[in-house]
Design a protein around this motif. Structure first.
Motif, PDB file in Angstrom:
ATOM      1  N   VAL A  48       5.518  20.672  16.191  1.00 30.01           N
ATOM      2  CA  VAL A  48       6.616  20.116  15.412  1.00 30.01           C
ATOM      3  C   VAL A  48       6.745  18.626  15.728  1.00 30.01           C
ATOM      4  O   VAL A  48       6.429  18.188  16.836  1.00 30.01           O
ATOM      5  CB  VAL A  48       7.932  20.883  15.682  1.00 30.01           C
ATOM      6  N   ALA A  49       7.127  17.872  14.706  1.00 33.41           N
ATOM      7  CA  ALA A  49       7.366  16.445  14.912  1.00 33.41           C
ATOM      8  C   ALA A  49       8.842  16.173  14.698  1.00 33.41           C
ATOM      9  O   ALA A  49       9.282  15.947  13.576  1.00 33.41           O
ATOM     10  CB  ALA A  49       6.517  15.623  13.936  1.00 33.41           C
ATOM     11  N   CYS A  50       9.625  16.282  15.805  1.00 37.59           N
ATOM     12  CA  CYS A  50      11.056  16.085  15.657  1.00 37.59           C
ATOM     13  C   CYS A  50      11.651  15.744  17.022  1.00 37.59           C
ATOM     14  O   CYS A  50      11.295  16.338  18.032  1.00 37.59           O
ATOM     15  CB  CYS A  50      11.717  17.357  15.115  1.00 37.59           C
ATOM     16  N   HIS A  51      12.575  14.795  17.025  1.00 35.58           N
ATOM     17  CA  HIS A  51      13.183  14.383  18.291  1.00 35.58           C
ATOM     18  C   HIS A  51      14.118  15.446  18.875  1.00 35.58           C
ATOM     19  O   HIS A  51      14.481  15.392  20.041  1.00 35.58           O
ATOM     20  CB  HIS A  51      13.952  13.071  18.104  1.00 35.58           C
ATOM     21  N   SER A  72      14.483   4.714  14.732  1.00 32.45           N
ATOM     22  CA  SER A  72      13.593   3.684  15.263  1.00 32.45           C
ATOM     23  C   SER A  72      12.236   4.235  15.705  1.00 32.45           C
ATOM     24  O   SER A  72      11.232   3.544  15.603  1.00 32.45           O
ATOM     25  CB  SER A  72      14.259   2.968  16.427  1.00 32.45           C
ATOM     26  N   VAL A  73      12.191   5.471  16.188  1.00 27.42           N
ATOM     27  CA  VAL A  73      10.935   5.982  16.739  1.00 27.42           C
ATOM     28  C   VAL A  73      10.445   7.159  15.898  1.00 27.42           C
ATOM     29  O   VAL A  73      11.193   8.108  15.653  1.00 27.42           O
ATOM     30  CB  VAL A  73      11.135   6.436  18.208  1.00 27.42           C
ATOM     31  N   ASN A  74       9.201   7.057  15.452  1.00 26.89           N
ATOM     32  CA  ASN A  74       8.594   8.171  14.735  1.00 26.89           C
ATOM     33  C   ASN A  74       8.214   9.247  15.757  1.00 26.89           C
ATOM     34  O   ASN A  74       7.428   8.984  16.656  1.00 26.89           O
ATOM     35  CB  ASN A  74       7.358   7.675  13.987  1.00 26.89           C
ATOM     36  N   PRO A  75       8.764  10.438  15.639  1.00 26.88           N
ATOM     37  CA  PRO A  75       8.475  11.461  16.647  1.00 26.88           C
ATOM     38  C   PRO A  75       7.009  11.876  16.623  1.00 26.88           C
ATOM     39  O   PRO A  75       6.395  11.913  15.567  1.00 26.88           O
ATOM     40  CB  PRO A  75       9.373  12.628  16.228  1.00 26.88           C
ATOM     41  N   ALA A  76       6.473  12.165  17.804  1.00 27.30           N
ATOM     42  CA  ALA A  76       5.080  12.596  17.879  1.00 27.30           C
ATOM     43  C   ALA A  76       4.974  14.043  17.399  1.00 27.30           C
ATOM     44  O   ALA A  76       5.938  14.816  17.465  1.00 27.30           O
ATOM     45  CB  ALA A  76       4.580  12.482  19.312  1.00 27.30           C
ATOM     46  N   PHE A  77       3.774  14.388  16.911  1.00 28.97           N
ATOM     47  CA  PHE A  77       3.520  15.743  16.466  1.00 28.97           C
ATOM     48  C   PHE A  77       2.940  16.496  17.650  1.00 28.97           C
ATOM     49  O   PHE A  77       1.788  16.310  18.017  1.00 28.97           O
ATOM     50  CB  PHE A  77       2.526  15.678  15.297  1.00 28.97           C
ATOM     51  N   ARG A  78       3.792  17.300  18.337  1.00 30.44           N
ATOM     52  CA  ARG A  78       3.284  17.931  19.544  1.00 30.44           C
ATOM     53  C   ARG A  78       3.599  19.424  19.542  1.00 30.44           C
ATOM     54  O   ARG A  78       4.391  19.909  18.735  1.00 30.44           O
ATOM     55  CB  ARG A  78       3.853  17.307  20.820  1.00 30.44           C
ATOM     56  N   GLU A  79       2.976  20.086  20.516  1.00 31.57           N
ATOM     57  CA  GLU A  79       3.147  21.519  20.640  1.00 31.57           C
ATOM     58  C   GLU A  79       4.460  21.773  21.363  1.00 31.57           C
ATOM     59  O   GLU A  79       4.655  21.303  22.484  1.00 31.57           O
ATOM     60  CB  GLU A  79       1.966  22.085  21.434  1.00 31.57           C
ATOM     61  N   ASP A  80       5.370  22.488  20.735  1.00 24.12           N
ATOM     62  CA  ASP A  80       6.651  22.766  21.384  1.00 24.12           C
ATOM     63  C   ASP A  80       6.586  24.113  22.091  1.00 24.12           C
ATOM     64  O   ASP A  80       6.680  24.197  23.306  1.00 24.12           O
ATOM     65  CB  ASP A  80       7.762  22.756  20.344  1.00 24.12           C
ATOM     66  N   ASP A  81       6.395  25.153  21.309  1.00 23.90           N
ATOM     67  CA  ASP A  81       6.036  26.443  21.910  1.00 23.90           C
ATOM     68  C   ASP A  81       4.539  26.588  21.755  1.00 23.90           C
ATOM     69  O   ASP A  81       3.900  25.782  21.089  1.00 23.90           O
ATOM     70  CB  ASP A  81       6.715  27.607  21.156  1.00 23.90           C
ATOM     71  N   GLN A 125       0.818  -1.192   0.000  1.00 26.70           N
ATOM     72  CA  GLN A 125       0.000   0.000   0.000  1.00 26.70           C
ATOM     73  C   GLN A 125       0.858   1.251   0.000  1.00 26.70           C
ATOM     74  O   GLN A 125       1.967   1.260   0.524  1.00 26.70           O
ATOM     75  CB  GLN A 125      -0.956  -0.001   1.193  1.00 26.70           C
ATOM     76  N   VAL A 126       0.336   2.264  -0.636  1.00 29.86           N
ATOM     77  CA  VAL A 126       0.996   3.560  -0.645  1.00 29.86           C
ATOM     78  C   VAL A 126       0.397   4.373   0.498  1.00 29.86           C
ATOM     79  O   VAL A 126      -0.809   4.604   0.528  1.00 29.86           O
ATOM     80  CB  VAL A 126       0.771   4.286  -1.981  1.00 29.86           C
ATOM     81  N   LYS A 127       1.263   4.768   1.408  1.00 27.60           N
ATOM     82  CA  LYS A 127       0.748   5.543   2.538  1.00 27.60           C
ATOM     83  C   LYS A 127       0.782   7.017   2.167  1.00 27.60           C
ATOM     84  O   LYS A 127       1.712   7.738   2.502  1.00 27.60           O
ATOM     85  CB  LYS A 127       1.590   5.248   3.778  1.00 27.60           C
ATOM     86  N   ALA A 128      -0.257   7.445   1.450  1.00 27.04           N
ATOM     87  CA  ALA A 128      -0.291   8.816   0.938  1.00 27.04           C
ATOM     88  C   ALA A 128      -0.433   9.820   2.079  1.00 27.04           C
ATOM     89  O   ALA A 128       0.211  10.863   2.079  1.00 27.04           O
ATOM     90  CB  ALA A 128      -1.432   8.984  -0.049  1.00 27.04           C
ATOM     91  N   ILE A 129      -1.296   9.520   3.030  1.00 28.75           N
ATOM     92  CA  ILE A 129      -1.391  10.340   4.244  1.00 28.75           C
ATOM     93  C   ILE A 129      -1.237   9.380   5.409  1.00 28.75           C
ATOM     94  O   ILE A 129      -1.930   8.365   5.485  1.00 28.75           O
ATOM     95  CB  ILE A 129      -2.749  11.051   4.385  1.00 28.75           C
ATOM     96  N   ASN A 130      -0.339   9.711   6.289  1.00 30.14           N
ATOM     97  CA  ASN A 130      -0.040   8.769   7.353  1.00 30.14           C
ATOM     98  C   ASN A 130      -0.182   9.451   8.711  1.00 30.14           C
ATOM     99  O   ASN A 130       0.797   9.751   9.378  1.00 30.14           O
ATOM    100  CB  ASN A 130       1.383   8.228   7.147  1.00 30.14           C
ATOM    101  N   GLY A 131      -1.415   9.721   9.086  1.00 25.80           N
ATOM    102  CA  GLY A 131      -1.648  10.312  10.397  1.00 25.80           C
ATOM    103  C   GLY A 131      -1.422  11.806  10.422  1.00 25.80           C
ATOM    104  O   GLY A 131      -0.401  12.284  10.913  1.00 25.80           O
ATOM    105  N   VAL A 132      -2.389  12.554   9.898  1.00 24.15           N
ATOM    106  CA  VAL A 132      -2.270  14.012   9.879  1.00 24.15           C
ATOM    107  C   VAL A 132      -3.355  14.604  10.771  1.00 24.15           C
ATOM    108  O   VAL A 132      -4.511  14.183  10.705  1.00 24.15           O
ATOM    109  CB  VAL A 132      -2.411  14.532   8.430  1.00 24.15           C
ATOM    110  N   SER A 133      -2.985  15.531  11.642  1.00 27.33           N
ATOM    111  CA  SER A 133      -3.953  16.198  12.503  1.00 27.33           C
ATOM    112  C   SER A 133      -3.737  17.697  12.424  1.00 27.33           C
ATOM    113  O   SER A 133      -2.595  18.163  12.518  1.00 27.33           O
ATOM    114  CB  SER A 133      -3.781  15.765  13.965  1.00 27.33           C
ATOM    115  N   PHE A 134      -4.823  18.420  12.238  1.00 27.48           N
ATOM    116  CA  PHE A 134      -4.736  19.882  12.293  1.00 27.48           C
ATOM    117  C   PHE A 134      -6.130  20.448  12.443  1.00 27.48           C
ATOM    118  O   PHE A 134      -7.118  19.713  12.395  1.00 27.48           O
ATOM    119  CB  PHE A 134      -4.039  20.458  11.047  1.00 27.48           C
ATOM    120  N   TYR A 135      -6.220  21.721  12.674  1.00 31.90           N
ATOM    121  CA  TYR A 135      -7.538  22.356  12.701  1.00 31.90           C
ATOM    122  C   TYR A 135      -7.435  23.682  11.972  1.00 31.90           C
ATOM    123  O   TYR A 135      -6.344  24.221  11.784  1.00 31.90           O
ATOM    124  CB  TYR A 135      -8.015  22.560  14.146  1.00 31.90           C
ATOM    125  N   ILE A 136      -8.584  24.196  11.558  1.00 34.88           N
ATOM    126  CA  ILE A 136      -8.616  25.523  10.943  1.00 34.88           C
ATOM    127  C   ILE A 136      -9.665  26.336  11.675  1.00 34.88           C
ATOM    128  O   ILE A 136     -10.803  25.886  11.852  1.00 34.88           O
ATOM    129  CB  ILE A 136      -8.979  25.460   9.449  1.00 34.88           C
TER     130      ILE A 136
END
Lengths: 303, 325
Positions: free
Chosen positions: B316-319, B302-311, B28-39
Motif C-alpha cells: 500500500v502507498a499511504c501515510h 508534501s511527501v509522496n508515500p512509498a509503495f511498500r509491503e504493510d502486511d 508532460q502528461v505523467k501517464a504512469i508515474n513509477g509503477v512496480s509489480f510482478y506477476i
C-alpha cells in the motif's frame, strides 16, 4: 428428440465434414451488390464499357480508316454513308471518333495509373513515417495544388515539347498531389485503428503492417479517386489537344478534332458536335461510375 | 510455483505536450508515474482504476507498444526494455494482448481465418495446412465453430468477436496475455461467458494474465491478486480476497463502497469522493490522492508515500500505514 435449432454440429478436426465451408460475402462482393443496385452507376459503367469496347475493336467497327481523306467529300452532313458526316479533309468523323476513344482512354488510364502509383507511394511514406518526411512531401503537394492544374500541365508540356506522350506525363504529374493527399490522410486514420495496434502487438514488422493492413484498407478510396480522375484526365488531354500541346495531327484526338473544326462550326456543326459529345459521354460515364463506386465502397455507408 | 514471470520496476511513461509554433515541449502528461509489480507464473493479476489512471498505458508499455520513459520490465528472465526492435517483435510471441474494443481490433478486410493465422505467419510457425488446421482448432477452443473461419469479423456479435481476438492471442501459444478491458465493451450477459472462457483457457494452457479493468466485480471474479491504480501510480496491491475484505488505502475503500450489493436490506455507508481527478499533466505534490482523500494529513501534501509491503503480500502507498506512526 428432434433438434429445435438448426445449429450446425461441432465437428472434431478429423471428421470429414470439418473442412466444410460455407459461402460468405467478402467486402468486395458486398460492394458489388450495392453497386449493382445503383442504376446511375450501372449506366455509367455501361457507357465506360462501350467506349472501352469501341477503343479495342476500333479496327473492326470503324467504317473508314482514321486518316482516310477524300477531299471531294469535304464537310458532308451526316448521311447513311457517313453517319457523323465528314470534316474539312473529307475524313469520316465516326471513324475518327471511334479511333479517338483509343487515344483518350489510353491517356486517361495511364496518366491516372502513373499518378496513382507515385501519389500513393508518396502518401504512404508521408502518412506512415510522419515528421519531417511528411512536412516535405506535404508542402510539395501544397505548392503543386496552388497552381491551376492546366497551367502546370502547359508548363510541363512546354518543357518536354508538345506530343501526346508528354501530355500524358504532364497530366500524370499534375494529378500526383490529389492521390498523395488522399492516401496520406487515409494512412493517418488507418494507422490509429486498433487493429494496427494489435498487429504490432502480434509482433508484425512495419513493412508487413503497411502492405497487409494499411494499404488494403486504403485501396477503396484510391479506386474511387482513380475513376473520377480518369474523367478529369480525359478532359485535360482534350484541353491540351485543343491548345495544340497534346496530340499532333493527324492523330484523331477528340480535343484536337474540336480545335481543327471550330472554324466550320456554323457551316458544318457536326464536325464539332460529335467529338464534343464523345468527350462528354466518356467523362459522364466515368463520373457516374466513380460516384457509384464511392457509394458502394465507402466504409461509412456500411452497417 | 511462485516463480515470477514478469517483474516491473518503477515504470514511468511521460507523454510530452507540445505547444507553440515551433512545437516545443511545454509540459508532460505523467501517464504512469513509477509503477512496480510482478506477476507469478500461472496467476492472474488484476489492474483496476478509473479512466485515465494509466492502466491501459501500463499494459501497452509492457509490450512496448508505447515506449516507456523509464523503468525496467523483466519478462521470463529477460530485460524487455533493452531489446532491439527485432528482438522485441520476437518477444511478443510470448506476450500477447486482447484488446478492449472487439469491433476496432479486428481488420474488417480480413477473414477470421486470416486474422487468427496471421500471428503464426509472422512468427513462422508450421506450414500453411498446419496453421489452417490450428485456426479451426482454436475456433473450437474459444467456443466458436470451425466453419466460421471464412467469415469476416463484421458478421459476428461483440462477444464472438472478442472470442476471435482471444483465439488470435492464443495462436502463438503465449506465456502471458495482457487483457486490456476485454469485457467492458460487451453486454453484461456476455461478459461472464468471456470471463469463464478466459479462466478455462488459463487452466487448460497454464496462462498468466494481466487483467486490466475498471469494474471491481469483474476483476474480483477472475484475479488472484489485484492492484489499484490512481493517477499513474499503484496505491494498493494484494490478493483479491484480502483487498475486498480488508482494503487499506482510502481510495480502495471508496471504490469498494461504490460497488452495488444485490441485497435491498443491506445498508452500506458510501464513501463519496469529492472533487475531480487532478490532471496528470499537473499532479498534486505529495500523495496524488490527498486532494480528495477523506483522511488526508499534513504530511500527505508534501511527501509522496512509498509503495511498500504493510502486511505480508499486501502493498500500500499511504501515510496512514507509515511505520513510525
Amino acid at each position: 428428440m428432434p433438434e429445435l435449432a438448426p445449429e450446425k454440429q461441432k465437428l472434431p478436426p478429423d471428421h470429414p465434414g470439418f473442412e466444410v465451408e460455407e459461402k460468405v460475402s467478402s467486402p468486395w462482393l458486398e460492394a458489388w451488390k450495392s453497386f449493382k443496385k445503383n442504376k446511375l452507376a450501372i449506366t455509367g459503367a455501361v457507357i465506360v464499357l462501350l467506349f472501352i469496347l469501341m477503343a479495342l475493336l476500333a479496327d473492326f467497327i470503324a467504317p473508314y480508316g482514321m486518316n482516310e481523306q477524300s477531299l471531294a467529300d469535304k464537310n458532308l452532313a451526316p448521311s447513311s454513308e457517313h453517319w457523323f458526316g465528314t470534316d474539312d479533309f473529307g475524313r469520316d468523323i465516326l471513324s475518327r471518333v471511334i479511333f479517338g476513344a483509343r487515344i483518350s482512354l489510353w491517356v486517361g488510364f495511364f496518366a491516372v495509373l502513373g499518378s496513382a502509383v507515385v501519389g500513393s507511394l508518396l502518401g504512404i511514406i508521408a502518412g506512415y513515417f510522419g515528421r519531417w518526411v511528411d512536412t516535405i512531401i506535404s508542402r510539395i503537394f501544397d505548392i503543386m495544388l496552388a497552381f491551376p492544374s492546366i497551367l502546370l500541365a502547359i508548363a510541363v508540356v512546354a518543357v518536354l515539347g508538345p506530343s501526346l506522350r508528354n501530355a500524358l506525363i504532364a497530366i500524370a504529374i499534375i494529378n500526383i498531389p490529389n492521390f498523395g493527399r488522399l492516401v496520406r490522410s487515409r494512412v493517418l486514420s488507418v494507422k490509429e485503428e486498433e487493429y494496427i495496434m494489435s498487429a504490432k502487438a502480434i509482433g508484425m514488422s512495419n513493412g508487413r503492417i503497411l502492405f497487409s493492413h494499411v494499404l488494403p484498407n486504403s485501396i477503396a478510396p484510391i479506386i474511387v479517386q482513380g475513376t473520377l480522375a480518369i474523367a478529369t484526365a480525359i478532359i485535360e488531354a482534350a484541353a491540351l489537344g485543343f491548345l495544340g500541346l497534346g496530340a499532333q495531327p493527324p492523330q484523331p484526338e477528340w480535343g484536337k478534332m474540336l480545335a481543327d473544326s471550330r472554324q466550320y462550326i456554323i457551316q458544318a456543326p457536326w464536325t464539332v458536335f460529335f467529338p464534343g459529345l464523345a468527350i462528354m459521354l466518356t467523362v459522364l460515364g466515368f463520373n457516374l461510375m466513380g460516384d457509384g463506386l464511392r457509394d458502394a465502397l465507402d466504409p461509412r455507408m456500411k452497417n | 510455483m511462485t516463480e515470477k514471470l514478469l517483474e516491473v520496476q518503477d515504470l514511468k511513461k511521460y507523454f510530452p505536450i507540445k505547444g507553440g509554433i515551433l512545437g516545443r515541449q511545454v509540459g508532460q502528461v505523467k501517464a504512469i508515474n513509477g509503477v512496480s509489480f510482478y506477476i507469478n507464473k500461472g496467476e492472474t493479476l488484476g489492474l483496476v482504476g478509473e479512466s485515465g489512471c494509466g492502466k491501459s498505458t501500463t499494459g501497452r508499455s509492457l509490450l512496448r507498444l508505447i515506449e516507456p520513459t523509464e523503468g525496467t520490465i523483466t519478462f521470463d528472465g529477460k530485460e524487455v526494455t533493452s531489446l532491439s526492435g527485432r528482438e522485441m517483435r520476437k518477444m511478443r510471441r510470448d506476450m500477447q494482448m486482447v484488446f478492449q474494443d472487439p469491433f476496432a481490433s479486428l481488420n474488417p478486410r480480413h477473414t477470421v481465418e486470416r486474422i487468427i493465422e496471421e500471428p503464426m505467419i509472422v512468427h513462422k510457425m508450421g506450414t500453411s495446412a498446419e496453421r489452417k488446421k490450428r485456426v479451426r482448432e482454436l475456433l473450437e477452443v474459444v467456443g466458436l465453430n470451425s466453419y466460421h473461419a471464412k467469415r469476416y469479423a463484421h458478421q459476428f456479435s461483440g462477444g464472438q468477436r472478442q472470442r476471435i481476438g482471444i483465439a488470435r492471442a492464443l495462436a502463438v501459444k503465449p506465456k502471458l496475455i495482457i487483457a486490456d478491458e476485454p469485457v467492458s465493451a460487451l453486454d453484461v450477459s456476455i461478459q461472464s461467458q468471456v470471463l469463464n472462457l478466459l479462466e478455462d483457457l488459463q487452466n487448460e494452457f497454464n496462462l498468466t494474465y494481466l487483467f486490466i479493468a475498471h469494474d471491481l466485480s469483474v476483476v474480483k471474479h477472475i484475479s488472484d491478486r489485484v492492484g489499484v491504480m490512481y493517477l499513474g501510480q499503484l496505491v494498493e496491491l494484494t490478493e483479491s480476497d484480502k483487498l475486498y475484505a480488508n482494503p487499506k488505502h482510502p481510495y480502495t475503500r471508496a471504490l469498494l463502497s461504490a460497488v452495488p450489493i444485490a441485497d435491498p436490506e443491506f445498508e452500506q455507508e458510501r464513501i463519496v469522493l469529492r472533487g475531480d481527478v487532478p490532471s496528470p499533466s499537473n499532479p498534486p505534490k505529495g500523495c496524488p490522492f490527498h486532494t480528495r482523500c477523506p483522511e488526508a494529513m499534513d504530511i500527505c501534501k508534501s511527501v509522496n508515500p512509498a509503495f511498500r509491503e504493510d502486511d505480508e503480500g499486501h502493498y500500500v502507498a499511504c501515510h496512514l500505514y507509515d511505520e513510525d506512526k
